[in-house]
Every structure is written in structure tokens, then in C-alpha cells.
Design an enzyme around this catalytic site. Structure first.
Site, PDB file in Angstrom:
ATOM      1  NE  ARG A  79      40.345  54.920  37.117  1.00  0.00           N
ATOM      2  CZ  ARG A  79      39.987  53.521  37.543  1.00  0.00           C
ATOM      3  NH1 ARG A  79      40.152  52.974  36.066  1.00  0.00           N
ATOM      4  NH2 ARG A  79      38.835  53.267  38.895  1.00  0.00           N
ATOM      5  CG  ASP A 120      43.572  48.855  41.856  1.00  0.00           C
ATOM      6  OD1 ASP A 120      42.834  47.707  41.955  1.00  0.00           O
ATOM      7  OD2 ASP A 120      43.520  49.210  40.017  1.00  0.00           O
ATOM      8  CD  GLN A 176      35.335  47.374  37.424  1.00  0.00           C
ATOM      9  OE1 GLN A 176      34.132  46.749  38.003  1.00  0.00           O
ATOM     10  NE2 GLN A 176      35.964  48.091  37.995  1.00  0.00           N
ATOM     11  NE  ARG A 236      39.058  47.797  34.414  1.00  0.00           N
ATOM     12  CZ  ARG A 236      39.687  46.237  33.945  1.00  0.00           C
ATOM     13  NH1 ARG A 236      39.599  45.837  33.403  1.00  0.00           N
ATOM     14  NH2 ARG A 236      39.952  45.779  35.640  1.00  0.00           N
ATOM     15  N   GLY A 237      42.353  49.054  34.859  1.00  0.00           N
ATOM     16  CA  GLY A 237      43.435  48.151  35.199  1.00  0.00           C
ATOM     17  C   GLY A 237      44.824  48.807  35.307  1.00  0.00           C
ATOM     18  CB  ALA A 238      47.335  48.624  38.044  1.00  0.00           C
TER      19      ALA A 238
HETATM   20  C1  LIG Z   1      45.689  43.501  36.931  1.00  0.00           C
HETATM   21  S1  LIG Z   1      44.718  45.326  38.051  1.00  0.00           S
HETATM   22  C2  LIG Z   1      43.296  44.901  38.243  1.00  0.00           C
HETATM   23  C3  LIG Z   1      42.611  45.989  39.446  1.00  0.00           C
HETATM   24  O1  LIG Z   1      42.430  46.770  38.771  1.00  0.00           O
HETATM   25  C4  LIG Z   1      40.752  47.548  38.281  1.00  0.00           C
HETATM   26  O2  LIG Z   1      40.197  48.356  38.693  1.00  0.00           O
HETATM   27  P1  LIG Z   1      39.383  49.033  37.872  1.00  0.00           P
HETATM   28  O3  LIG Z   1      38.531  48.697  37.252  1.00  0.00           O
HETATM   29  O4  LIG Z   1      38.918  50.310  38.262  1.00  0.00           O
HETATM   30  O5  LIG Z   1      40.796  49.297  37.126  1.00  0.00           O
HETATM   31  C5  LIG Z   1      40.597  46.622  39.803  1.00  0.00           C
HETATM   32  O6  LIG Z   1      41.200  47.094  40.974  1.00  0.00           O
HETATM   33  C6  LIG Z   1      41.121  45.451  39.339  1.00  0.00           C
HETATM   34  O7  LIG Z   1      41.609  43.987  40.162  1.00  0.00           O
END
Ligand SMILES: CSC[C@H]1O[C@H](OP(=O)(O)O)[C@H](O)[C@@H]1O
Length: 366
Positions: A90, A244, A203, A53-55
Site C-alpha cells: 500500500r 496516513d 470504515q 489497515r490504518g497507518a
Molecule cells: C490512524 S490512521 C487511520 C487512517 O487510515 C485509514 O485508511 P485505510 O483504512 O485505507 O488504511 C484512513 O485514512 C484513516 O484516517
């Protein structure tokens, strides 16, 4: 400083040149488990179920997912199928669409026999570029932290609040919001990080705290609702978060709860920075608050929590029973609440003018 500590591969290509390895982030911080992806379906599951996860990391795994698909079947039909299936995993992080558009544009003109190799090579380039970009973001964020340290007379650690996880676990390396923190700590500028736990997937508590321990950065995990109080009482010098998707007008989409932190920061005069690489900018969206799609995830992410049992085992426990739960996974912070966007090219205002100033060629191309 051993910089390799921050370029731990969250995604990598195995020696066979076909199998994709990932760190299963749903098991952290309780267990460190690597998983092997060998098919399009594996990549879909890994993104949808947040093993990765993480953009930026979602974008890199999406690129490898296209490569895995073409290794199975290099046809035009598979390009379309893989694009649609990966895109659907997603909806909010724009990096996934950016990567899939890039791969499709590169492989579609090629003869079928050349497509898989080209896709793997491009996925590797995207991954390596992400590490380099984030290192540059880190330098630009470091300068802001260093300036803050000077502004407080080098009298005490710089107090930084962050939300969710935008460290190396959210990218292929370094992270975005946390990259500057790693550099400041490594270069002897004392920092202390307030880590929002970031319910419901936690997270912050599970991943950012793990990274802080990994890097030896002083930190304190806090309930999501504590940040406003800390800012009100002068305990936060600056906020740095990831994102994101940033709209062409500078509106910032990030993990749910970011908007509330930005409001508290604005009300208390605390600088609120957002760190991002260029693929996170969506030039096609003119108004982020209005138009960025917000992912609705399963209510069980709210009602069920993973934790360690007294006997050392890991278990998922239901903490909310018999009531409905809602789980919007992101919110959008208007650019007017953002002090600055920290990119690989520098820091700009969270506005159309600010973004065009840093990326004139990309703004013109859209
Ligand atoms: C560097 S992008 C990190 C960003 O992604 C996370 O979302 P997710 O864990 O649901 O993929 C979150 O918004 C973070 O800030």
C-alpha cells in the site's frame, strides 16, 4: 477506567514468539475473527487486502512482516526482498516505509543468526510505542474537547464529526482521532460523534461505529455527504480525523472525502483537527497536495458491498452493474484548511513552522 479496553491487540505475537496474530478487520462488524500470520506472504496479504489497515497498524504489521521473513531466511537478499514486497502492498500510509526503514537499519548490520530475534523485538517495541504515543495524542485531544465543552457552557454534549476509522482498530491501541473521544467519554464529558460511513470500504460505518458501541460513546452514522449540511446548521462543534501521511508543509493525506469535510468545516467556521503520531510525518515531501502518492484500489470496492442477509448470513452484493467505477482511496487536504495537528507532543499549526516547532530534531535530520 479500564484502559485495556482501548489497547485491544489488533496485532500481537503468539506464545511461540514467531507467529503473529491479527484481528481480521474485513470481517467486522459482522464477525470477530482472528488470523495467524506465519510468513512474509501472509503479512503482505494482510496489508494489501486490508485485514489490517490504518497507518500506524500497517507500520506495525509491516515490521512483523520483516521479522517473519527473516525467520524464514535471514539473508541480505531476504531483507531487500521483504522490504520491497511489503513496501509495495500500500503506497500512501508513510508509517509502512518508516517501519521498514527502521527494521532494515537495525537488522542489516547484525549477523544473520541474530536478525530474526532482533526484528521481532523491534516490531514489539514499535507496537508498544504506538500505544503510548496514541495515549498521549488522546490527552492532547481531550484538552481540546474539554475546552470546547467549556466554550458551550457545559450545556450539552460536544458534537464531533469524524471520517473513516482512526480508532484503536487503525493502530495498535487507543487510536489517534478517537483517543481523545474515548478519554472525554470516560471522564464524564458528554460527547456525541457523527460517524461518516466512509464509502466505499465503509470504515466509519463498519469500524468506527463498532468502536463507539464497544466504548459506549453516543454516536450517529451518517452518509458521507451529510456532514456539510450538519456543519451548515450548527450541528458540529469540531471535526477530528486521522491521517496516513502529513507532508513537511502540513498538508494532510487521509481517506477519500476528508478534503470535502475540511472545505465544509472551513466554510462554516468549524475547527478541523487532524490527529497523528510522529511516524506519520513525511519530512521528505515538501508539498503534500502535489507529491503524496494516492492509492488507487479495485473498482469492485465501489461496486460490491458486504452486508448481513435477512437469514443472518453475510454476503457480498453487487450494487453497481455494467458501469465503470473509479476508487482513489485517499485525498490531500491543504494545511490552510486544518485548524491544528494533534500529536503526542502537543497541538501545532498544519504548517512547516508548526511541525518544525514540535519536532526540531527530526526536521533538522531530514
Ligand atoms: C490512524 S490512521 C487511520 C487512517 O487510515 C485509514 O485508511 P485505510 O483504512 O485505507 O488504511 C484512513 O485514512 C484513516 O484516517
Amino acid at each position: 477506567m479500564d484502559e485495556s479496553r482501548f489497547t485491544r491487540r489488533t496485532v500481537w505475537l503468539e506464545a511461540d514468539g514467531r507467529t503473529v496474530g491479527i484481528l481480521d478487520q474485513t470481517r467486522l462488524p459482522f464477525e470477530t475473527v482472528d488470523v495467524r500470520l506465519t510468513s512474509l506472504s501472509d503479512a503482505e496479504t494482510a496489508i494489501r487486502d486490508m485485514l489490517v489497515r490504518g497507518a500506524p497498524l500497517i507500520g506495525a504489521v509491516g515490521a512483523y512482516g520483516m521479522a517473519l521473513a527473516l525467520a524464514e531466511d535471514p539473508s541480505d537478499a531476504m531483507i531487500a526482498t521483504a522490504y520491497d514486497r511489503l513496501f509495495a502492498t500500500r503506497p500512501t500510509a508513510i508509517n509502512l516505509r518508516w517501519a521498514l526503514d527502521d527494521l532494515r537499519e537495525r537488522v542489516a548490520p547484525l549477523p544473520e543468526a541474530a536478525r530474526a530475534d532482533a526484528a521481532y523485538a523491534r516490531a514489539r517495541e514499535i507496537s508498544d510505542e504506538d500505544v503510548a504515543i496514541n495515549r498521549a495524542i488522546g490527552e492532547n485531544a481531550f484538552r481540546l474537547i474539554e475546552a470546547r465543552y467549556e466554550a458551550i457552557g457545559r450545556s450539552r454534549p460536544v458534537e464531533i464529526l469524524t471520517h473513516c476509522n482512526a480508532g484503536f482498530l487503525a493502530t495498535v491501541g487507543w487510536g489517534t482521532a478517537l483517543a481523545g473521544i474515548f478519554l472525554a467519554h470516560a471522564r464524564g464529558i458528554p460527547v456525541h460523534v457523527w460517524v461518516d460511513e466512509t464509502r466505499p470500504r465503509s470504515q466509519g460505518a463498519y469500524l468506527t461505529a463498532w468502536e463507539m458501541r464497544w466504548a459506549g460513546v453516543p454516536h450517529t452514522v451518517i452518509a458521507d455527504n451529510a456532514g456539510g449540511h450538519l456543519m451548515q446548521h450548527g450541528r458540529v462543534d469540531m471535526c477530528i480525523v486521522g491521517t496516513d501521511r502529513v507532508a513537511a508543509n502540513g498538508d494532510v493525506c487521509n481517506k477519500i472525502g476528508t478534503y470535502l469535510k475540511a472545505l465544509a468545516a472551513h466554510d462554516n467556521g468549524v475547527p478541523f483537527y487532524v490527529a497523528l503520531p510522529y511516524p506519520t510525518i513525511d519530512w521528505r515531501i515538501a508539498d503534500g497536495v502535489r507529491d503524496i502518492p494516492i492509492e488507487e484500489r479495485s473498482a469492485t470496492e465501489v461496486t460490491v458491498v458486504r452486508g448481513r442477509l435477512p437469514d443472518g448470513g453475510i454476503a457480498d452484493v453487487t450494487v453497481i452493474e455494467d458501469s465503470p467505477a473509479a476508487n482513489p482511496a485517499f485525498d490531500v487536504t491543504p494545511g490552510r484548511l486544518v485548524t491544528g495537528l494533534i500529536t503526542e507532543r502537543g497541538v501545532c499549526a498544519a504548517s512547516a513552522e508548526g511541525l518544525r516547532g514540535l519536532y526540531p530534531e527530526r526536521a533538522a535530520a531530514e
